[in-house]
Design an enzyme around this catalytic site. Structure first.
Site, PDB file in Angstrom:
ATOM      1  N   ARG A  77       0.845  -1.190   0.000  1.00 55.43           N
ATOM      2  CA  ARG A  77       0.000   0.000   0.000  1.00 55.43           C
ATOM      3  C   ARG A  77       0.888   1.251   0.000  1.00 55.43           C
ATOM      4  NH1 ARG A  77      -3.342   2.900   4.808  1.00 55.43           N
ATOM      5  NH2 ARG A  77      -3.921   4.634   3.481  1.00 55.43           N
ATOM      6  N   HIS A 122      -3.241  10.880   0.812  1.00 57.27           N
ATOM      7  CA  HIS A 122      -2.725  10.659   2.165  1.00 57.27           C
ATOM      8  C   HIS A 122      -2.122  11.988   2.631  1.00 57.27           C
ATOM      9  CE1 HIS A 122      -1.414   7.240   5.013  1.00 57.27           C
ATOM     10  NE2 HIS A 122      -1.168   8.375   5.643  1.00 57.27           N
ATOM     11  N   GLU A 167      -7.976   8.293   6.276  1.00 61.28           N
ATOM     12  CA  GLU A 167      -8.314   8.886   7.574  1.00 61.28           C
ATOM     13  C   GLU A 167      -8.844  10.317   7.514  1.00 61.28           C
ATOM     14  OE1 GLU A 167      -5.134   8.469  10.347  1.00 61.28           O
ATOM     15  OE2 GLU A 167      -5.034   6.323  10.155  1.00 61.28           O
TER      16      GLU A 167
HETATM   17  C1  GCO Z   1      -2.144   7.572   9.872  1.00 59.21           C
HETATM   18  C2  GCO Z   1      -1.317   7.510   8.886  1.00 59.21           C
HETATM   19  C3  GCO Z   1       0.061   7.109   9.072  1.00 59.21           C
HETATM   20  C4  GCO Z   1       0.687   7.240  10.420  1.00 59.21           C
HETATM   21  C5  GCO Z   1       0.364   6.071  11.300  1.00 59.21           C
HETATM   22  C6  GCO Z   1       1.042   6.101  12.657  1.00 59.21           C
HETATM   23  O1  GCO Z   1      -2.960   7.020   9.205  1.00 59.21           O
HETATM   24  O2  GCO Z   1      -2.137   8.232  10.874  1.00 59.21           O
HETATM   25  O3  GCO Z   1      -1.882   6.769   7.891  1.00 59.21           O
HETATM   26  O4  GCO Z   1       0.559   8.010   8.172  1.00 59.21           O
HETATM   27  O5  GCO Z   1       2.043   7.332  10.258  1.00 59.21           O
HETATM   28  O6  GCO Z   1      -1.003   5.993  11.525  1.00 59.21           O
HETATM   29  O7  GCO Z   1       0.604   7.200  13.394  1.00 59.21           O
END
Ligand code: GCO
Length: 461
Positions: A77, A122, A167
């Site tokens: 991914r 992202h 997220e």
């Molecule tokens: C997140 C991110 C990652 C982080 C991971 C650890 O989704 O927050 O996808 O980029 O680095 O979760 O905190």
């Protein structure tokens, strides 16, 4: 410990994100992103770290592929940097060098027999789009749709798994309320509900583009990834603690999943937001979808993408007053992030919750992992413990009849952990940042995770 194997063709993956690993921030025609600006603004990131070089994955693709082969994952991914494809965020200028980079990455992965899982967003928004309001400005929905269209057209023939957003909760809350993430500005009118509303619509538009133009020829799956802690009532004898736990999960995950999987925000979400708004002096902050919008958004998924790390204890003060869960048998194995306590059982509960709440969709765990900070120890006992316990909880989907189809370890490499820079390390591979070659050195968890993959679970000894 449950013995058993995952179903055939289970997706075994590891993940990264463009800004966290690529580096090459001004190479190959890339435009600036909000994270370039954010990390270059003094005071935002620990140790003044930036992603200017990061893991230099832009120039060290072969090293990353070699690392993936060592782990023996079936999938990888990664995310596409929007400003590498569209430097100012719009289709006025398409940067062919950016497209070529990702095409080459896809070819190298496929040659290594590793299937891609590609995230469109992202968090590294083109700065030029932020300059006109970013996710608060609803014209971004069209910009995102165009960007998605370009990726599906150019990369889609080699990709079966897409994630539109990673997220959205973090984008809305850390990026627009707490200010620990880009693009934070201290304008008081920055509202997370508008940001999220636009993200949900943008997601739906991207899904429809795929569905209308590409699904027939490419036959892939497109969805969104939400993050959620599991929440337990602090006092199991108190109804209000149950209600608080429910609200926590609702905020994390229901905020996005309800409109996309069930149509519209949930009544609980509407009520909680209203209560919060009244408390904060606002009369209303959760925008409403029109009936046409509800129809257009409802059902725009092909699986459920879940990022999960830990659980919390919930009780009713104000929403947000939550306390980290410390009930696991071996919390002495600490993580390197203050927010992350090892609570493996929560993952199984969350998976069951998703099954019941969202109509038993196929679920891909798109992130799960643990960090360390401080001195380097390549024998990462805590990470082996973490993966063993959490993956074993996932295996219990066999008992619960939950439709889990994949698991993704965050992260392949130690990388830029956003506001805390390089101080917290989530990687299966350690990177010595004082060596200019940035060699990828396997931690002990590489062979551990890889043996789980080779056995496709935990076969009965
Ligand atoms: C997140 C991110 C990652 C982080 C991971 C650890 O989704 O927050 O996808 O980029 O680095 O979760 O905190």
């Amino acid at each position: 410990m449950l013995y058993g194997e995952f179903k055939k063709d289970f997706i075994w993956s590891s993940a990264t994100a463009s800004y966290q690993i690529e580096g090459a921030w001004r190479q190959g025609g890339k435009g600036l992103s909000i994270w370039d600006k954010f990390t270059h603004t003094p005071g935002n990131i620990l140790q003044h770290d930036t992603g200017d070089i990061a893991c230099n994955s832009y120039n060290k693709m072969e090293d990353d592929i070699a690392a993936l082969k060592k782990v023996k994952v079936s999938h990888y991914r990664f995310s596409v940097s929007w400003p590498r494809i569209l430097p100012d965020g719009t289709t006025k200028y398409i940067n062919q060098a950016g497209i070529n980079y990702y095409k080459k990455l896809l070819d190298s992965l496929i040659a290594a027999n590793i299937q891609p899982q590609v995230t469109l967003y992202h968090w590294d928004l083109p700065q030029a789009l932020q300059d006109v309001g970013g996710w608060e400005n609803e014209t971004i929905i069209e910009r995102f749709r165009d960007y998605a269209d370009i990726l599906f057209e150019n990369l889609g023939p080699k990709v079966q798994l897409w994630i539109t957003f990673n997220e959205p909760f973090i984008i809305a809350i850390l990026g627009h309320v707490q200010g620990t993430h880009a693009p934070f500005s201290d304008r008081p009118d920055t509202l997370p509900y508008i940001v999220s509303h636009n993200i949900i619509k943008a997601h739906a538009e991207a899904w429809h583009v795929y569905n209308d133009k590409y699904r027939a020829s490419q036959n892939g799956m497109v969805s969104i990834t939400v993050n959620a802690d599991w929440a337990e009532p602090r006092n199991p004898y108190k109804q209000e603690d149950y209600d608080a736990a429910r609200s926590v999960v609702e905020f994390y995950l229901g905020w996005y999943a309800h409109p996309i999987f069930n149509g519209d925000y949930s009544p609980l979400m509407k009520r909680s937001v209203l209560e919060q708004s009244l408390a904060g002096g606002l009369t209303k902050s959760l925008p409403e979808f029109t009936p046409e919008e509800i129809k257009r958004i409802n059902g725009t998924y092909d699986y459920f993408g879940l990022n999960h790390y830990c659980s919390v204890l919930a009780f009713p003060v104000d929403f947000g007053e939550i306390q980290h869960f410390e009930a696991d048998d071996r919390t002495w194995l600490e993580s390197g992030s203050h927010w992350l306590t090892m609570t493996p059982f929560g993952l199984r509960r969350l998976l069951k919750f998703i099954k019941h709440e969202f109509g038993n969709p196929p679920i891909i765990i798109t992130e799960n992992g643990v960090s360390e900070n401080g001195p380097v120890d390549l024998n990462d006992v805590h990470r082996k413990y973490f993966y063993e316990k959490y993956i074993n909880q996932v295996l219990k989907y066999l008992l619960d009849d939950v439709n889990v189809i994949g698991y993704t370890a965050w992260s392949l490499l130690d990388n830029l952990e956003w506001a805390v820079g390089y101080t917290e390390r989530f990687g299966l591979f350690y990177i010595n940042r004082s060596d200019p070659d940035l060699p990828r050195t396997p931690k002990a968890s590489v062979s551990f995770y890889s043996s789980i993959i080779s056995c496709n679970g935990f076969p009965d000894p």
